[in-house]
Motif scaffolding. Structure first.
Motif, mmCIF file in Angstrom:
data_model
loop_
_atom_site.group_PDB
_atom_site.id
_atom_site.type_symbol
_atom_site.label_atom_id
_atom_site.label_comp_id
_atom_site.label_asym_id
_atom_site.label_seq_id
_atom_site.Cartn_x
_atom_site.Cartn_y
_atom_site.Cartn_z
ATOM 1 N N VAL B 157 53.025 39.507 36.250
ATOM 2 C CA VAL B 157 53.220 38.380 35.331
ATOM 3 C C VAL B 157 53.709 38.886 33.974
ATOM 4 C CG1 VAL B 157 52.060 36.561 34.031
ATOM 5 C CG2 VAL B 157 51.570 36.877 36.472
ATOM 6 N N VAL B 184 58.539 29.603 32.863
ATOM 7 C CA VAL B 184 57.686 30.744 33.176
ATOM 8 C C VAL B 184 56.342 30.267 33.721
ATOM 9 C CG1 VAL B 184 56.415 32.698 32.203
ATOM 10 C CG2 VAL B 184 58.797 32.311 31.551
ATOM 11 N N ARG B 186 55.623 27.496 35.197
ATOM 12 C CA ARG B 186 55.798 26.956 36.551
ATOM 13 C C ARG B 186 55.915 28.065 37.592
ATOM 14 N NH1 ARG B 186 60.138 21.984 35.671
ATOM 15 N NH2 ARG B 186 58.745 20.677 34.418
ATOM 16 N N LEU B 187 56.766 29.052 37.304
ATOM 17 C CA LEU B 187 56.953 30.135 38.278
ATOM 18 C C LEU B 187 55.690 30.964 38.440
ATOM 19 C CD1 LEU B 187 60.586 31.473 37.706
ATOM 20 C CD2 LEU B 187 59.712 29.950 39.476
ATOM 21 N N VAL B 188 55.005 31.241 37.333
ATOM 22 C CA VAL B 188 53.803 32.061 37.403
ATOM 23 C C VAL B 188 52.729 31.367 38.235
ATOM 24 C CG1 VAL B 188 51.818 32.870 36.059
ATOM 25 C CG2 VAL B 188 54.141 33.415 35.317
ATOM 26 N N PHE B 189 52.570 30.056 38.056
ATOM 27 C CA PHE B 189 51.469 29.371 38.739
ATOM 28 C C PHE B 189 51.861 28.762 40.080
ATOM 29 C CE2 PHE B 189 49.799 29.742 34.473
ATOM 30 C CZ PHE B 189 48.464 30.041 34.692
ATOM 31 N N SER B 190 53.110 28.354 40.221
ATOM 32 C CA SER B 190 53.505 27.679 41.467
ATOM 33 C C SER B 190 54.600 28.372 42.247
ATOM 34 C CB SER B 190 53.964 26.244 41.160
ATOM 35 O OG SER B 190 52.949 25.543 40.478
ATOM 36 N N GLY B 191 55.317 29.305 41.628
ATOM 37 C CA GLY B 191 56.353 30.023 42.353
ATOM 38 C C GLY B 191 57.614 29.205 42.568
#
Lengths: 195, 195
Positions: B157, B184, B186-191
DNA sequence: AGAGTAACCGAACGATCGGTCGGTTCAAGG
DNA sequence: CCTTGAACCGACCGATCGTTCGGTTACTCT
């Protein structure tokens, strides 16, 4: 056929020493004196094997770039659904990064001060674009989310993958290359939340 | 109260020029001659404002580090559910990175060749550990997935967030800091997959 | 044993490094 | 108007930069 005449340096073995020092001190922060101490031979002897400091850099980044581009030629990266091809490339990038760690590390730190460095940056950009197109195709097929811009997502995913060179050390008993690759694939596609 | 006597340099305005050049050429790749050309004053005049090259580096990385640590003191980073606190820190890190882009960029590139650089690396490690503990707490509460090791996930992360300095440019009309931060998170938590 | 040569070395090259020094310019305060 | 001092400069310092060169060592081949 010429065999090694004695237990001595070749351009390749010298390169592995040089790359290690480059990564420790930075390319600009490394003098030929540093290299000679690390290699155990005199400064002038280095020039018997290679033309100079910049050739060592070029050999190193070339090796890293060749490894990365080879991934795009693999069958799983060329055929199949875009999202699956993307997953394959992401996984193989991680494995390649770890297999050729010092060389890729050096590549990712190039700033563009010399002609060799600018050439490396250009080839890196080419590779990035190839992967970005893969992500774009996956988004167009509705296989990945569309509410995050493709260019932005590509850069962030690259950032996560490339950052591995900043902390992965093969000597200490941590995660294997396969385990790291699996973790990256999970985070990239599913994120931190429960799958 | 002393006012500026004429339209001249202060340590701060000189710093902004120096940091820009440091980021373009790398710290080791930048000579005082380069700085004097970029600042439009003679090499010796620089020493009238600062003690030397290393003080410029120290001022720059200090500013970046102070900004990062200040995030941990914000209320949303101290109280609430660990996962929410983590999300706040991630979001604010991105905004801070972009707000202080050149300073953070320089911080993330120090290698440890001088005492100042090693001091910066130590403080960075402290910050990383603080965030890692936040992720650990979120995992312990079952708020984030547990099938990816906490240390590994933290590093990945951080890698994604820190990579922003490699491509974000405030001048070109791209995503704003808020938009990047949202992407960021969104991508960090949901991919990449559909939320 | 002698020839050939890859491997290596110490000394030195001109250039550039970060930093110092003595002196000059120029605007503000009395 | 004259003193004061911040701002600035060119010239120079010893050290180190990447690289070159003449010469020596040590191994292979005949």
């Amino acid at each position: 056929m010429t065999t090694a005449r004695r237990d001595t340096y070749t351009p390749e073995t010298l390169l592995s020493v040089a790359v290690r020092v480059f990564n420790e001190r930075g390319y600009d922060g490394t003098s030929m004196e540093h290299l000679s101490k690390a290699a155990g031979i005199s400064k002038s002897s280095i020039y018997h094997h290679v033309s100079g400091k910049e050739e060592l850099l070029k050999r190193a980044v070339s090796r890293a770039l060749d490894g990365l581009f080879a991934i795009l030629d693999e069958e799983h990266a060329r055929v199949g659904r875009p999202a699956d091809r993307l997953e394959h490339v992401v996984r193989r990038m991680v494995e390649m990064l770890i297999a050729e760690l010092p060389y890729v590390t050096l590549l990712l730190r190039v700033r563009g001060n010399t002609e060799t460095e600018r050439w490396a940056l250009d080839r890196r950009r080419d590779f990035d674009h190839r992967v970005a197109e893969l992500l774009k195709a996956a988004a167009a097929d509705g296989e990945v989310r569309g509410d995050v811009e493709v260019r932005l997502a590509t850069r962030l995913v690259f950032g996560m993958i490339n950052s591995i060179v900043e902390w992965y050390r093969p000597d200490v008993r941590g995660a294997s290359d396969r385990e790291v690759a699996e973790a990256v694939v999970r985070l990239v596609f599913s994120g931190l939340r429960h799958a």
